[in-house]
Each structure stands twice: as structure tokens, then as C-alpha cells.
Write an enzyme that holds these catalytic residues in place. Structure first.
Site, PDB file in Angstrom:
ATOM      1  N   ASN A 131      -6.230  -2.765   2.110  1.00 39.52           N
ATOM      2  CA  ASN A 131      -6.155  -4.213   2.242  1.00 39.52           C
ATOM      3  C   ASN A 131      -7.565  -4.775   2.306  1.00 39.52           C
ATOM      4  OD1 ASN A 131      -3.362  -4.444   2.288  1.00 39.52           O
ATOM      5  ND2 ASN A 131      -3.225  -4.389   4.511  1.00 39.52           N
TER       6      ASN A 131
ATOM      7  N   ARG B  58       0.834  -1.214   0.000  1.00 48.23           N
ATOM      8  CA  ARG B  58       0.000   0.000   0.000  1.00 48.23           C
ATOM      9  C   ARG B  58       0.866   1.261   0.000  1.00 48.23           C
ATOM     10  NH1 ARG B  58      -3.710  -0.432   4.925  1.00 48.23           N
ATOM     11  NH2 ARG B  58      -1.820  -1.372   5.724  1.00 48.23           N
TER      12      ARG B  58
END
EC number: 3.6.1.7
Length: 88
Positions: free
Chosen positions: A36, A18
Site C-alpha cells: 500500500n 494485496r
């Protein structure tokens, strides 16, 4: 300008994926977010220039060094007018 919904599978959680996505999105001027998913995948919404989106998708296929990207599903969507790029 276009917007895409991206679902990345493989070893993509707990490997800095990320942060890698956010860093590169900001460098390319792409708006949206990355998060996520409970099933171990990473989901992103990207908005920007066609060329910038294509470049980021190339980078996401590689991922950070410790990741192992197995598959990326990309679906074109309507733009939502995101401001900035957020890690959720």
C-alpha cells in the site's frame, strides 16, 4: 522473463487487493511484492514470464469483487531477482 513496476489507483486499499495480488501471483509463478502507498494507491513489482505477467495484469485490472480499479500504470524495469512473492 521480464519485470514491471505497477501502480494501481482507485478503491484498492482495505478491500483485500494485496492478498488478491499475492494469491494470483503465486498461482502464476510470479515473483516480487505488493504494498500500500500513503496516497491510497497500491504499488507492485512483478517478475516472471511475459505471458504470466500479462495474465496477472488482466486480473489486477479487475481486482477483488469489492475493489474499483480506476487506473493501472505499468513500467518495464530491470529484474532484481526476487525470491517468492511478498505483501509489504
Amino acid at each position: 522473463m521480464k519485470a514491471v513496476d505497477v501502480l494501481i489507483s482507485g478503491r484498492v486499499q482495505k478491500v483485500g487487493y494485496r492478498a488478491f495480488t499475492r494469491k494470483n501471483a503465486l498461482l502464476l509463478g510470479i515473483k516480487g511484492y505488493v504494498e500500500n502507498m500513503p496516497d491510497g494507491k497500491v504499488h507492485a513489482v512483478l517478475e516472471g514470464d511475459d505471458h504470466q505477467i500479462d495474465k496477472l495484469l488482466e486480473l489486477l485490472r479487475q481486482g477483488p469483487v469489492v475493489s474499483q480499479v480506476r487506473d493501472i500504470k505499468v513500467t518495464e524495469i530491470e529484474r532484481a531477482g526476487h525470491q517468492g512473492f511478498e505483501v509489504r
